[in-house]
Write an enzyme that holds these catalytic residues in place. Structure first.
Site, PDB file in Angstrom:
ATOM      1  N   HIS A 139       1.558 -30.644  15.796  1.00 25.63           N
ATOM      2  CA  HIS A 139       0.555 -30.480  14.734  1.00 25.63           C
ATOM      3  C   HIS A 139       0.916 -31.067  13.374  1.00 25.63           C
ATOM      4  O   HIS A 139       0.275 -30.736  12.373  1.00 25.63           O
ATOM      5  CB  HIS A 139       0.226 -28.985  14.532  1.00 25.63           C
ATOM      6  CG  HIS A 139      -0.594 -28.398  15.642  1.00 25.63           C
ATOM      7  ND1 HIS A 139      -0.084 -28.119  16.886  1.00 25.63           N
ATOM      8  CD2 HIS A 139      -1.906 -28.025  15.706  1.00 25.63           C
ATOM      9  CE1 HIS A 139      -1.027 -27.596  17.651  1.00 25.63           C
ATOM     10  NE2 HIS A 139      -2.141 -27.539  16.965  1.00 25.63           N
ATOM     11  N   GLY A 190      -1.489 -34.777  19.084  1.00 23.23           N
ATOM     12  CA  GLY A 190      -1.949 -33.902  20.173  1.00 23.23           C
ATOM     13  C   GLY A 190      -3.215 -33.164  19.770  1.00 23.23           C
ATOM     14  O   GLY A 190      -4.063 -32.869  20.604  1.00 23.23           O
ATOM     15  N   HIS A 191      -3.324 -32.851  18.498  1.00 25.51           N
ATOM     16  CA  HIS A 191      -4.542 -32.219  17.989  1.00 25.51           C
ATOM     17  C   HIS A 191      -5.217 -33.194  17.030  1.00 25.51           C
ATOM     18  O   HIS A 191      -4.820 -33.320  15.879  1.00 25.51           O
ATOM     19  CB  HIS A 191      -4.218 -30.915  17.253  1.00 25.51           C
ATOM     20  CG  HIS A 191      -5.414 -30.043  17.045  1.00 25.51           C
ATOM     21  ND1 HIS A 191      -6.635 -30.532  16.615  1.00 25.51           N
ATOM     22  CD2 HIS A 191      -5.591 -28.707  17.226  1.00 25.51           C
ATOM     23  CE1 HIS A 191      -7.497 -29.526  16.525  1.00 25.51           C
ATOM     24  NE2 HIS A 191      -6.900 -28.412  16.901  1.00 25.51           N
ATOM     25  N   HIS A 266      -9.396 -28.880  25.187  1.00 27.12           N
ATOM     26  CA  HIS A 266      -9.517 -27.995  24.025  1.00 27.12           C
ATOM     27  C   HIS A 266     -10.738 -28.417  23.195  1.00 27.12           C
ATOM     28  O   HIS A 266     -10.832 -29.541  22.732  1.00 27.12           O
ATOM     29  CB  HIS A 266      -8.221 -28.135  23.227  1.00 27.12           C
ATOM     30  CG  HIS A 266      -8.087 -27.180  22.090  1.00 27.12           C
ATOM     31  ND1 HIS A 266      -8.542 -27.461  20.825  1.00 27.12           N
ATOM     32  CD2 HIS A 266      -7.521 -25.947  22.013  1.00 27.12           C
ATOM     33  CE1 HIS A 266      -8.268 -26.454  20.019  1.00 27.12           C
ATOM     34  NE2 HIS A 266      -7.643 -25.517  20.718  1.00 27.12           N
ATOM     35  N   GLU A 318      -8.505 -22.638  25.526  1.00 28.96           N
ATOM     36  CA  GLU A 318      -9.642 -22.724  24.572  1.00 28.96           C
ATOM     37  C   GLU A 318     -10.474 -23.962  24.875  1.00 28.96           C
ATOM     38  O   GLU A 318     -10.779 -24.745  23.980  1.00 28.96           O
ATOM     39  CB  GLU A 318      -9.094 -22.791  23.140  1.00 28.96           C
ATOM     40  CG  GLU A 318      -8.095 -21.688  22.827  1.00 28.96           C
ATOM     41  CD  GLU A 318      -7.556 -21.748  21.400  1.00 28.96           C
ATOM     42  OE1 GLU A 318      -7.180 -22.844  20.963  1.00 28.96           O
ATOM     43  OE2 GLU A 318      -7.520 -20.712  20.738  1.00 28.96           O
ATOM     44  N   GLU A 334     -15.040 -20.673  20.499  1.00 32.23           N
ATOM     45  CA  GLU A 334     -14.315 -20.450  19.254  1.00 32.23           C
ATOM     46  C   GLU A 334     -15.187 -20.820  18.056  1.00 32.23           C
ATOM     47  O   GLU A 334     -15.900 -21.833  18.089  1.00 32.23           O
ATOM     48  CB  GLU A 334     -13.042 -21.321  19.291  1.00 32.23           C
ATOM     49  CG  GLU A 334     -12.124 -21.120  18.126  1.00 32.23           C
ATOM     50  CD  GLU A 334     -10.899 -22.042  18.184  1.00 32.23           C
ATOM     51  OE1 GLU A 334     -10.580 -22.558  19.278  1.00 32.23           O
ATOM     52  OE2 GLU A 334     -10.277 -22.235  17.130  1.00 32.23           O
ATOM     53  N   CYS A 336     -14.350 -22.132  15.327  1.00 32.52           N
ATOM     54  CA  CYS A 336     -13.977 -23.491  14.896  1.00 32.52           C
ATOM     55  C   CYS A 336     -14.672 -24.562  15.731  1.00 32.52           C
ATOM     56  O   CYS A 336     -14.947 -25.656  15.229  1.00 32.52           O
ATOM     57  CB  CYS A 336     -12.471 -23.702  15.018  1.00 32.52           C
ATOM     58  SG  CYS A 336     -11.528 -22.857  13.750  1.00 32.52           S
ATOM     59  N   CYS A 414      -7.059 -20.048  12.265  1.00 28.18           N
ATOM     60  CA  CYS A 414      -7.786 -21.292  12.008  1.00 28.18           C
ATOM     61  C   CYS A 414      -9.223 -21.021  11.615  1.00 28.18           C
ATOM     62  O   CYS A 414      -9.800 -21.748  10.813  1.00 28.18           O
ATOM     63  CB  CYS A 414      -7.738 -22.186  13.247  1.00 28.18           C
ATOM     64  SG  CYS A 414      -8.198 -21.354  14.756  1.00 28.18           S
ATOM     65  N   CYS A 415      -9.839 -19.984  12.213  1.00 26.60           N
ATOM     66  CA  CYS A 415     -11.291 -19.835  12.061  1.00 26.60           C
ATOM     67  C   CYS A 415     -11.741 -19.345  10.683  1.00 26.60           C
ATOM     68  O   CYS A 415     -12.702 -19.892  10.132  1.00 26.60           O
ATOM     69  CB  CYS A 415     -11.845 -18.927  13.165  1.00 26.60           C
ATOM     70  SG  CYS A 415     -11.577 -19.601  14.817  1.00 26.60           S
TER      71      CYS A 415
END
Lengths: 648, 648
Positions: A139, A190-191, A266, A318, A334, A336, A414-415
């Protein structure tokens, strides 16, 4: 010739004022409650909430505090998303106090940034020798992306360039480490997130090196040269060659992006990536890449999206699963991910000027995203199921991510800041324009300024949407001006009427936008009227969880039944589709909501035997039901809830 | 005075012959196919099957082979359950070849047994210093229990006492290590099983020390003195004081057994424990303990059992969850748990002589247990869901234990030998007696011998059950004998008729058994006739997964719809309850099954749009459906299946 593929351009926050019955309380909440609450959370001043330690981590990295980094490897991004929220808020309205706090925070971040531009408190503090060794999971680029977004927003709000310089140094450092050139690592996040952020940084700086880096990340993704980068970096870390923990589709890296046809893995990663891809395709006028985005969009919204606009139907990873697999009680959806879908939709509509994207945007906004936050701004859902049975959800292991009530904060937080930045930036989703057309996407009262046919035009919008379907527009401008007003006719609406100065006009419906081209004068009034009955919605039959069930929708709002209004055992109810539903606005209920009442039948429990199985037919009795907007559920304590109800 | 609480006594395998259209093929399968197949599996001679290594483990422990123990800590029990199967089979019919193999296996086990009586190949080979240090998880007592059961069965089959001596040495060793006395560990098994085995050992030896040990295990369970034994032993192992991995309810050790009121935790452990508790309560004439068993029974069968007799509705921990939580697509319903429920029911009915227990026994036998094995005996289900959608089950993480087709063997291979021993011992579930009454529990053709009012009576039963409801009994005896024939009227039957020598008799219905007391002569013929229509079954409304749905049952057989007969998308179908179902026996289908046909309606897919959500009502069209017995599903390849169908 235009320098990108956008048919229309977004009108930014600074040009939009919101003054709207539905949204004013939310906007006030962001400024008066959510921003201070989340600031307290980031500083660990909320009793009973999961620890954040985000500010402490930066203090440690900056040498102002002692200890080890605490929390997720992406903990920094909680601060960055909050900063973006504050920046959006400052775009809308000055606030010297918060601006001072922001400047102090930027000081702190600058102090935590290393000499060479590197910035990530986890690695600086805990594992300085492991930087850039695990792009797949660590990340670092994701956090950088959120910082870039915050920086761009703050620069746009205040004109202060220091934070842009800070992120430029960070991106320069990233470009010194990652890339195709000899001696660099050909890695990508990766994200995904930094891709769309880099495109924003390009837009405010005009520096095409940010496009180049974005393009590198997107094109490299999922390639095999001949080995997959995630396998190469794992081998370099001394790990086994293949990591079977997760398949690469979790990271949308199973194939080069141009070969991807279905939304995989994801859900937030996927939709952030697709958003960046749209930005890149638009800027590079890359029709092929755009076509990939269209294909992924159709798969997402026609096969893998809940009626609330939620996406990602599985808790484990997720993630997206397979077409039509949309269980309600184990929906992950989610918050997000609904927000990311809004971001993606927003980009698509600017390329195509097609309201089918705005319809999805509006669906997610009023339902699957807004459900993520409580009415007082102090409780959050990470997971937004469409059916909740507390008795079962509190015990079943395969429902262990379903929380029957909103939580004050999360270990993986995160949300909450994500919904905050969505609400704070709401103004930027309402209008777009090009040289001669002014587009209205969302029906949110307030005003905007646009330059149309060389003239400055102010459009004022008034409505009581989403509770009522009547919208009116008026204009402020110097004299008469010829332009096209393009106002969206929502996909849910089958009967719309437009009056100009009291007279019905025949409009040109162009991809869901009613276009009225005329020479407007300052006295003109446009009245748009959407017939807004209660709609009985059914799923595609392939969604087996919803077979024989209906959901209620009115305007853009999806409804649900709560135990609080309908008693326990909501599964006992069924609703006949052909009936006259009664619609009332209850101003005291849930900050003011329009509710739907109607006739239902219910299993008569008086005659029920103790036995589990019986050949007796269960009698049914008539009763009334009451449905509330889905977004407003779980504001009155733990109770059962369902969106889909059996059709009588 | 009777020396236990049993109202009736089971008639054992040696006194029963099965000659039945339905069961003969299964009995033949056990002998000709399952026993040799599983013997090959235990010896790792099945290609493509998960490794077993069970025999190798014993060879290593016996010093006849080299290497480490492979597999589960309870791998030994796979052999013991297979041995019990062979023993049952030898009780029914001599077979010198298998008896020789058994004697060789017993040699091998004896060679693997340590000097002091200890016997467990995992610990003997891999961790000899860890014996008895983790009763909670290490299955040493569980394996001992299965060996005792096998030993008792072999002794009963052959009269050979060597294996009884072998297990006596093992139990003596256990009693030297575990118990209340100073210097012993006050521990009890994490996986109950040995309790019921010890009661069997007592019955063949008459030695009450086995009752004492059983009582110690049962009474000590879940107590705090003041610490919980599982915490004490963990501390002694040097672990943390509290192990939060699993709650003690997983082990049925959350409370002393006498305080337990609901069926909790791992379903097989629970029902083995409850079976042992019934045995102990009966023998000690302990009404209080029996009342605990009754309470647990009612909770199990009225709140936590599938219509197939499957129990344990959650994959995680293979356990019971909460009342009425019975999802169909994520049903765990381990084959072993249905078998254990049969064992428990069998014990309850002998105490109470109440057919409500037999009804459950029969439900589990013809449905949830028999579904665990393929028609050719070479494929097994560990998990028996009531709804399978291969497309989803093959992808969703929360369905990862659901296999859409039967497997040749398992890494954890508890179920295949368990279903084998059930089938091999089927004869012992059919009849019971006391001094003057002969009970018929199950309608399985063949004969039995009983001593009634001092006379030897042979009862012959003929039927074509479960396909037809006509049963006939005849007798062989020397002259006239007065006794009561108590033949069960199944709970599913609302209309039963009994003729003696062609004339209808009025019978006394005592707890579900029709009792005919008379002086019988060898020429008498009893004809019992159960009206056997197709029944439309509904769940208690609290089972929300089944709200608005029906299942079909005929006689004891639960039916299902398979894609093979009804096309894809079974969720499109609904069935009107009020219709004339058509029943046919198809002798070529699935080894011969009676199928149900009827009218259904189906979503008309011709008019379906691509969109996920729509306000259009979906048209329905009429079609025929075909249902097959649930136990026989998945014998024709991977396909959709459902037991519960929407009611039209």
């Amino acid at each position: 010739m235009k320098n990108n593929l956008q048919k229309i351009n977004p009108i930014g926050l600074k040009q939009v004022k919101i003054d709207d019955l539905f949204w004013n309380p939310w906007e006030k909440l962001v400024k008066d409650s959510i921003i201070p609450y989340q600031w307290d959370a980031l500083n660990d001043r909320i009793e009973g909430a999961a620890p954040s330690r985000t500010i402490t981590n930066f203090e440690i990295a900056a040498g102002r505090n002692d200890g080890k980094h605490y929390g997720m490897v992406f903990q920094d991004s909680d601060l960055y998303k909050w900063m973006e929220t504050v920046a959006f808020s400052l775009s809308v309205e000055d606030d010297p106090e918060w601006e001072k706090i922001m400047d102090d925070v930027i000081d702190l971040i600058e102090a935590a940034q290393e000499e060479d531009g590197y910035l990530n408190t986890y690695f600086s503090v805990n594992e300085p020798d492991k930087k850039w060794t695990n792009l797949k999971n660590d990340h670092e680029l994701y956090c950088a992306g959120h910082l870039i977004e915050a920086a761009v927003a703050y620069y746009e709000a205040t004109g202060k360039k220091r934070v842009i310089d800070l992120v430029s140094r960070l991106v320069d450092h990233i470009q010194s480490v990652l890339g195709k050139e000899q001696g660099k690592k050909p890695g990508y996040p990766g994200h995904p997130e930094i891709e769309l952020a880099l495109m924003k940084l390009y837009k405010v700086t005009g520096d095409t090196k940010y496009i180049d880096l974005c393009q590198f990340f997107i094109e490299e993704r999922g390639k095999r040269n001949p080995d997959h980068y995630y396998d190469i970096e794992m081998e370099e870390r001394g790990g086994p060659k293949h990591d079977d923990d997760r398949d690469n589709d979790y990271y949308q890296a199973h194939l080069p992006v141009r070969a991807q046809k279905t939304a995989e893995g994801h859900a937030v990663r996927a939709t952030y990536l697709y958003s960046g891809m749209v930005d890149l395709a638009s800027e590079l006028k890359d029709e092929d890449l755009l076509e990939v985005c269209r294909t992924l969009w159709e798969n997402t919204v026609n096969k893998r999206m809940y009626v609330t606009g939620g996406i990602g139907s599985q808790s484990h990873e997720e993630r997206f699963t397979v077409d039509y697999d949309l269980p309600n009680d184990r929906a992950y959806t989610e918050t997000c991910a609904a927000i990311a879908l809004i971001m993606w939709a927003h980009r698509m509509v600017h390329i195509e000027a097609d309201a089918k994207y705005t319809d999805v945007l509006e669906r997610a906004l009023y339902n699957g995203a807004l459900s993520g936050i409580s009415l007082d701004g102090k409780g959050y859902f990470y997971v937004n199921p469409l059916e909740v049975w507390p008795h079962t959800a509190n015990c079943r292991h395969d429902m262990n991510t379903v929380k029957p009530t909103r939580q004050p904060w999360f270990g993986c937080a995160c949300c909450p800041p994500n919904i905050a930045r969505l609400l704070a930036s709401l103004g930027s989703y309402i209008y777009s324009s090009n040289d001669e057309e002014l587009y209205v996407h969302l029906f949110i009262g307030g005003e905007t300024e646009a330059e149309l046919s060389g003239h400055k035009v102010t459009l004022k919008q008034e409505s009581n949407y989403p509770w009522k379907g009547d919208i009116s527009y008026s204009f402020e401008m110097e004299g008469k001006t010829t332009f096209t007003l393009a106002t969206r006719i929502p996909g849910w609406c089958t009967n719309a009427e437009i009056l100009v100065n009291g007279e019905e006009v025949v409009y040109d419906l162009d991809k869901g936008y009613a276009k009225i081209n005329r020479t407007w004068s300052p006295e003109d009034v446009v009245e748009v009227s959407f017939h807004m009955p209660v709609e009985v919605v059914r799923s595609h039959p392939e969604v087996r969880e919803n077979a024989g069930k209906v959901a209620l929708q009115r305007g853009p709002v999806i409804y649900c039944l709560e135990e609080m209004d309908n008693g326990k055992n909501l599964q006992d109810l069924s609703i006949p589709a052909d009936q006259n539903f009664v619609v009332n606005h209850e101003s005291e209920l849930l900050n003011g909501v329009t509710v739907i009442r109607g006739q239902a039948t219910q299993t008569d429990r008086d005659q029920i035997e103790d036995s589990l199985y019986s050949t007796k037919k269960l009698n049914r009795k008539n009763r009334e039901f009451k449905a509330i907007p889905y977004y407003a559920w779980s504001n009155r304590g733990e109770n059962e809830m369902t969106v889909w109800v059996r059709e009588e």
